[in-house]
Design a protein around this motif. Structure first.
Motif, PDB file in Angstrom:
ATOM      1  N   ASP A 116       0.867  -1.186   0.000  1.00  0.00           N
ATOM      2  CA  ASP A 116       0.000   0.000   0.000  1.00  0.00           C
ATOM      3  C   ASP A 116       0.897   1.227   0.000  1.00  0.00           C
ATOM      4  O   ASP A 116       1.688   1.434   0.932  1.00  0.00           O
ATOM      5  N   TRP A 117       0.763   2.040  -1.044  1.00  0.00           N
ATOM      6  CA  TRP A 117       1.607   3.239  -1.176  1.00  0.00           C
ATOM      7  C   TRP A 117       1.117   4.331  -0.235  1.00  0.00           C
ATOM      8  O   TRP A 117      -0.076   4.613  -0.141  1.00  0.00           O
ATOM      9  N   ASP A 118       2.057   4.925   0.487  1.00  0.00           N
ATOM     10  CA  ASP A 118       1.751   6.038   1.380  1.00  0.00           C
ATOM     11  C   ASP A 118       2.611   7.234   1.010  1.00  0.00           C
ATOM     12  O   ASP A 118       3.833   7.105   0.802  1.00  0.00           O
ATOM     13  N   MET A 119       1.999   8.408   0.948  1.00  0.00           N
ATOM     14  CA  MET A 119       2.739   9.623   0.621  1.00  0.00           C
ATOM     15  C   MET A 119       3.690   9.997   1.751  1.00  0.00           C
ATOM     16  O   MET A 119       4.807  10.476   1.517  1.00  0.00           O
ATOM     17  N   VAL A 120       3.250   9.783   2.984  1.00  0.00           N
ATOM     18  CA  VAL A 120       4.062  10.113   4.152  1.00  0.00           C
ATOM     19  C   VAL A 120       4.348   8.837   4.924  1.00  0.00           C
ATOM     20  O   VAL A 120       3.437   8.054   5.205  1.00  0.00           O
ATOM     21  N   GLY A 121       5.597   8.619   5.271  1.00  0.00           N
ATOM     22  CA  GLY A 121       5.959   7.422   6.006  1.00  0.00           C
ATOM     23  C   GLY A 121       6.219   6.237   5.082  1.00  0.00           C
ATOM     24  O   GLY A 121       6.197   6.357   3.849  1.00  0.00           O
ATOM     25  N   LYS A 122       6.443   5.092   5.685  1.00  0.00           N
ATOM     26  CA  LYS A 122       6.771   3.919   4.876  1.00  0.00           C
ATOM     27  C   LYS A 122       5.503   3.264   4.336  1.00  0.00           C
ATOM     28  O   LYS A 122       4.410   3.407   4.887  1.00  0.00           O
ATOM     29  N   ASN A 123       5.689   2.519   3.250  1.00  0.00           N
ATOM     30  CA  ASN A 123       4.581   1.798   2.647  1.00  0.00           C
ATOM     31  C   ASN A 123       4.161   0.627   3.550  1.00  0.00           C
ATOM     32  O   ASN A 123       4.977   0.076   4.299  1.00  0.00           O
ATOM     33  N   ASP A 124       2.878   0.249   3.449  1.00  0.00           N
ATOM     34  CA  ASP A 124       2.348  -0.835   4.281  1.00  0.00           C
ATOM     35  C   ASP A 124       2.289  -2.133   3.472  1.00  0.00           C
ATOM     36  O   ASP A 124       1.839  -2.143   2.317  1.00  0.00           O
ATOM     37  N   PHE A 125       2.704  -3.215   4.110  1.00  0.00           N
ATOM     38  CA  PHE A 125       2.734  -4.525   3.459  1.00  0.00           C
ATOM     39  C   PHE A 125       1.318  -5.095   3.359  1.00  0.00           C
ATOM     40  O   PHE A 125       0.546  -5.070   4.313  1.00  0.00           O
TER      41      PHE A 125
END
Length: 807
Positions: A202-211
Motif C-alpha cells: 500500500d503506497w503512502d505519501m508520508v511514512g513507509k509503505n504498508d505490506f
C-alpha cells in the motif's frame, strides 16, 4: 454429491490479560474471524482480566477455508478499541486431532505485516531466447486486500522479484480490488532458475509503505507448472513472540468435514433406521439405533442426537424414535429418581427435540419476563454471604439498609418475577407445539407403566418436568443469549438475578422434593411460594398431555420451519440502490423487517398494515458491504433479480456486528434452494459513476469479490438435510463396525454351543434362543453389508474427484 464443513467453536474464558485502562483493568471482548471475515463477537466482560464468556457458535462453511482467528480487544467508550492480542489457527492445526482443540492457547501480538488477506491473479511464463532467460509476469488484478488507509481502502501496487532483479506495477488509488493488467519482463543470465516472489504494498505519501501480502514460487514450480490463476496472499515468515505475556484463551474448536452422497445411496441405511423404531426396544441389541446408543459418548452424543432427531422429524417419525429411546431408558432404570438424569442418548435426543420444535414456544413464554429483568436491573440477593449492602443503598432512604431489609425487598422482587414466570408457563399448554405435547404424553405413559406403585405417583410428572423445566425453561432463564432470548449476555448483577430465578424454577420442576436440603438453606424464604406453585404445575402437566390419541406422535413429514413462519425480525436501516444517481447520498430510513421462507417484508412499524416485500425466491446474493461505500458500519446488501433478469440491490444497515451476522445467515439459509445464485458481486456501491470497491465505471460490470452463500451460523432453525444427517449416522456406525463383527463371531460360537449341548429337557427354550440368535446374526450381517456398500461408494467418488483434480 456435495461436500460440507461445519466448525464448532466455543470461546470459554481468558486469563492473565494485560490491563488497558487507567483503572488497572480491561473490558475485553473477542472477535471470531474465518478467513478474515468476522463471523461472531462475544459479549464485553466489564472490568475483568480473567473474563468468562462461555459462548458457542456453529459455522457452516465451504471446505476451502484456510484459517480461524480470535482477536481479543478492550472496549473503550471514547476512541478506538485497544487490541490486546490474537490467536490464529490454521485448518491443518484444527484437524491435526480428530477430536479438535480443547486447551489454553497464549495470545500473540498483532503484527500489521502479518495481517494480510485477499488474493492476486498472476499468469507467469518462463522463456529462453537469444538474449538469455526471460520471465514474463502478467499481474492482472487482486481482490479483498486488507484496508490500510483511514478511508477503509488502500493504494496498492505490486513488486516482482526474480533473482537480482525487481520491477513494480503502477499504483491504483483508493481500492481493495485493483486491476493492473500489466506484464513485467525480467531477465537473467543462463544458469540456475531463481525463485519468483510477488509482493503487494500500500503506497503512502508520508511514512513507509504498508505490506499487503506476498506469494512465492519455487524454481521447480516455474519450470514444471508455471503459475496461472488466483493465489492467496501470505504474510512474511516470522516467529511467534507471545510467551504468555498477553494472557491466554481457553478454546474448544472442532472441524467436521464430510462428503455427502446422493440420496439414493442412503436409502438402505434409512430403511434400517426406520425399521429400528418399529420393533421391540427393550431387547434390541443389533439395530443401528442400539449400536449408536452404545457407541455415542461425550460431545458427539449431542451432535448425534440432533442429527437423529432431525432425520426422524423429516420422515414424520420423531415420536416413535423418542418412544424407542424412552422405552430402552426406562427398562434399565430401577430408581425413578434417577430417570433421565444422565446425559444418555435418550435424554439428549429429547433435549434437542425440545429446542428444534419448541424454541418459538419458549420465546413466547419467557421473553417478556426475561426482558423485564434485563431492563429493570433490580438488585436481588438472598444469600447473606453475597449480599452487598452498599450496592442496594437505594432500597432505603434512611441510610444503608440492613440484611433483613435487603432480604425482604429481594424476596418481594423474586416472587414478583417468579409469579409472572409461573403464570406464563401454566397458561401455555394450548400454545405448546402438538409434536412436543404428544412426545410428553408418550413419555408419561411409558413411565407410569414401569413405575405404577402408589409410592411412585409423582414419577410421571417428574419425567416430564425434568425435561421441560430442568433442561428447557431453567437453562433459558440462566443464559438467555444461548436461547436467542437476548442479543447480549447479562451484566454481573442481572446474571445473579437470573441465577436465583433459574434455581427457583428448578425447584418447581423437581416438585419440591429437594426443598430444605443441601447447602442453599438461604433459599428458605422462597419455599412457601414454590410449594404453592407445585400444584399448579401438576395441573399444567396434566393439561399438556391431554391431547387426541389418534394424532400421530411424529406428525407429518415436513420442514422444521414452515415457509410462512417468521424466522427473524427487527428494525433495520434501509437504503435502495440509487436510480441514476438521483437519490440523496445518505438515504437510510428505519424500517421493521420480517423474514420468512416466502419473503422479506418491511414496514414503518411492527403494527403498520401497509408493507413492501422482497420474494425470497428472487434473492441471488446476500453479502457484506465495505464501510467505505457509505461511511457506515454493519451494512449488507440483498441482490435480487426479477422475471426480466434485471438485478436490484437493497442496502440494509444492522445495529451491530452480531446482528449483521445473524441477518446474513438467516437470509442465506432462506434463499439456499434458489437457482442461479451469483458467484461474485461488488462489496461496494455504485456512486458518482463508478463502483466504490473496484473503481469500474460500468454499473453492469462483473462482481469483483466472491460471494459467501455457504457461510452461515448454525442454530435451531437450520433446515432439515436428510442426506447430511444420514452421512453422520453412517460415520458413527463405522466407528462401531469392529464391535459388530466381534458380536457376530460371539453369536456364532454361542449358536454352536447350543447345537451340541444337551437338549432333551430344554428343547423349546433352546429353539427359541437359536431363533433369536439367528435373527440378531441376520440383522448384524445386513447392517455390516450396508456399511460396506456405502464405504465402497465413498471410495469410488473419492477416486473420481482425484481424477478430476489430476486433469
Amino acid at each position: 454429491m456435495s461436500k460440507s464443513g461445519s466448525l464448532s467453536i466455543r470461546v470459554v474464558e481468558g486469563r492473565a490479560l494485560p490491563a488497558k485502562d487507567v483503572s488497572g483493568s480491561s473490558d475485553p471482548y473477542c472477535l471470531v474471524k474465518v478467513d478474515d471475515e468476522v463471523v461472531a463477537r462475544t459479549a464485553t466482560i466489564w472490568r475483568s482480566l480473567s473474563p468468562f464468556w462461555g459462548e458457542e457458535y456453529t459455522v457452516h462453511l465451504p471446505l476451502d477455508f484456510h484459517h480461524l482467528a480470535f482477536y481479543v480487544l478492550d472496549e473503550d467508550t471514547v476512541g478506538h478499541d485497544d487490541i490486546i492480542g490474537k490467536i490464529s489457527l490454521s485448518k491443518d492445526a484444527i484437524t491435526a486431532d480428530p477430536r479438535g482443540i480443547d486447551s489454553w492457547i497464549n495470545l500473540s501480538r498483532v503484527d500489521p505485516d502479518a495481517e494480510v488477506q485477499g488474493e492476486v491473479y498472476l499468469a507467469v511464463r518462463l522463456l529462453d531466447d537469444a538474449r538469455g532467460r526471460c520471465l514474463r509476469c502478467h499481474v492482472r488484478q487482486a481482490r479483498d486486500l486488507a484496508p490500510r488507509d483511514i478511508s477503509g481502502t488502500s493504494d496498492p501496487f505490486a513488486r516482482v522479484f526474480w533473482g537480482s532483479h525487481s520491477l513494480e506495477t503502477s499504483t491504483i488509488k483508493k481500492t481493495r480490488f485493483p486491476h493492473w493488467d500489466e506484464v513485467l519482463e525480467l531477465r537473467e543470465a543462463p544458469g540456475t532458475v531463481s525463485s519468483l516472489r510477488v509482493e503487494l504494498w500500500d503506497w503512502d505519501m508520508v511514512g513507509k509503505n504498508d505490506f499487503l501480502g506476498m506469494v512465492e514460487f519455487t524454481p521447480q514450480t516455474l519450470q514444471q507448472k508455471p503459475p496461472n490463476g488466483w493465489f492467496r496472499l501470505l504474510p512474511f515468515p516470522r516467529a511467534e513472540d507471545s510467551g504468555g505475556s498477553l494472557g491466554a484463551l481457553r478454546l474448544k474448536v472442532r472441524l467436521t468435514e464430510d462428503r455427502v452422497l446422493p440420496s439414493q445411496y442412503y436409502r438402505p441405511l434409512m430403511e434400517l433406521l426406520l425399521e429400528s423404531v418399529q420393533g421391540p426396544a427393550e431387547e434390541d441389541t443389533s439395530s443401528p439405533l442400539a449400536v449408536l446408543e452404545e457407541l455415542a459418548s461425550g460431545d458427539c452424543r449431542q451432535d448425534l442426537a440432533t442429527k437423529l432427531v432431525k432425520l426422524f422429524l423429516g420422515q414424520g417419525l420423531a415420536g416413535p424414535f423418542l418412544d424407542y429411546l424412552t422405552r430402552r431408558e426406562v427398562a434399565r432404570t430401577n430408581d425413578p429418581n434417577t430417570l433421565f438424569r444422565s446425559n444418555s442418548l435418550a435424554s439428549k435426543s429429547m433435549e434437542q427435540f425440545m429446542k428444534l420444535v419448541g424454541m418459538r414456544y419458549l420465546h413466547e413464554v419467557l421473553r417478556p419476563v426475561v426482558s423485564r429483568v434485563f431492563e429493570e436491573k433490580k438488585y436481588m440477593e438472598l444469600d447473606p454471604c453475597k449480599m452487598d449492602l452498599n450496592r442496594s443503598r437505594r432500597i432505603s432512604f434512611k441510610g444503608t439498609p440492613t440484611e433483613e431489609q435487603v432480604r425482604e425487598t429481594s424476596l418481594g422482587l423474586l416472587t414478583g418475577y417468579l409469579g409472572s414466570i409461573v403464570d406464563a408457563i401454566v397458561s401455555s399448554a394450548g400454545r405448546c407445539p402438538l409434536a412436543l405435547r404428544l412426545a410428553f404424553r408418550q413419555l408419561q405413559q411409558c413411565v407410569e407403566k414401569r413405575f405404577s406403585g402408589v409410592e411412585h405417583q409423582d414419577a410421571k410428572y417428574l419425567a416430564t418436568s425434568g425435561f421441560l423445566f430442568l433442561r428447557f425453561f431453567a437453562p433459558a432463564i440462566l443464559t438467555p443469549k444461548l436461547f436467542d432470548l437476548r442479543d447480549q449476555h447479562a451484566d454481573p448483577q442481572t446474571s445473579r438475578s437470573l441465577l436465583l430465578l433459574a434455581k427457583a424454577v428448578q425447584s418447581i420442576g423437581n416438585l419440591g422434593q429437594q426443598l430444605g436440603q443441601g447447602k442453599e438453606l438461604w433459599l428458605a424464604p422462597l419455599h412457601p411460594f414454590l410449594l404453592q406453585s407445585i400444584s399448579r404445575v401438576r395441573d399444567f402437566l396434566d393439561q399438556l398431555v391431554d391431547v387426541d390419541e389418534d394424532e400421530e406422535a411424529g406428525g407429518p413429514a415436513c420442514a422444521l420451519v414452515q415457509p410462512s413462519t417468521i424466522v427473524r425480525e427487527g428494525f433495520l436501516l434501509k437504503r435502495k440502490e440509487e436510480p441514476s444517481g438521483l437519490a440523496t447520498r445518505f438515504a437510510f430510513k428505519k424500517r421493521y423487517f420480517r423474514l420468512s421462507g416466502q419473503d422479506l417484508s418491511y414496514s414503518k412499524t411492527p403494527e403498520w398494515q401497509v408493507h413492501s416485500s422482497i420474494p425470497v425466491s428472487c434473492i441471488r446474493a446476500v453479502e457484506r458491504v465495505d464501510e467505505g461505500a457509505f461511511q457506515l458500519p454493519h451494512v449488507m446488501q440483498v441482490v435480487t433479480q426479477d422475471g426480466t433478469g434485471v438485478p436490484h440491490t437493497t442496502y440494509l444497515q444492522c445495529k451491530n456486528v452480531n446482528d449483521l451476522n445473524q441477518w446474513l445467515s438467516a437470509l442465506r439459509k432462506a434463499s439456499a434452494p434458489n437457482q442461479d445464485k451469483l458467484t461474485a458481486c461488488h462489496p461496494g456501491a455504485f456512486r458518482s459513476g463508478r463502483w466504490t470497491c473496484c473503481l469500474q465505471a460500468e454499473r453492469t460490470a462483473a462482481g469483483c469479490s466472491r460471494t459467501h452463500s455457504a457461510v452461515t451460523l448454525g442454530d435451531w432453525s437450520d433446515p432439515l438435510d436428510p442426506d447430511a444427517e444420514a452421512q453422520m449416522v453412517y460415520r458413527q456406525l463405522l466407528l462401531g463396525r469392529d464391535q459388530l463383527r466381534l458380536k457376530l463371531l460371539e453369536d456364532s460360537s454361542l449358536d454352536t454351543d447350543l447345537e451340541v449341548g444337551p437338549g432333551k429337557d430344554s428343547g423349546a427354550m433352546d429353539g427359541t434362543c437359536t431363533e433369536v440368535l439367528a435373527q440378531q446374526r441376520a440383522a448384524i450381517t445386513h447392517l455390516l453389508q450396508v456399511l460396506e456398500d456405502l464405504e465402497q461408494v465413498h471410495e469410488e467418488f473419492q477416486k473420481r474427484g482425484q481424477g478430476q483434480v489430476a486433469l
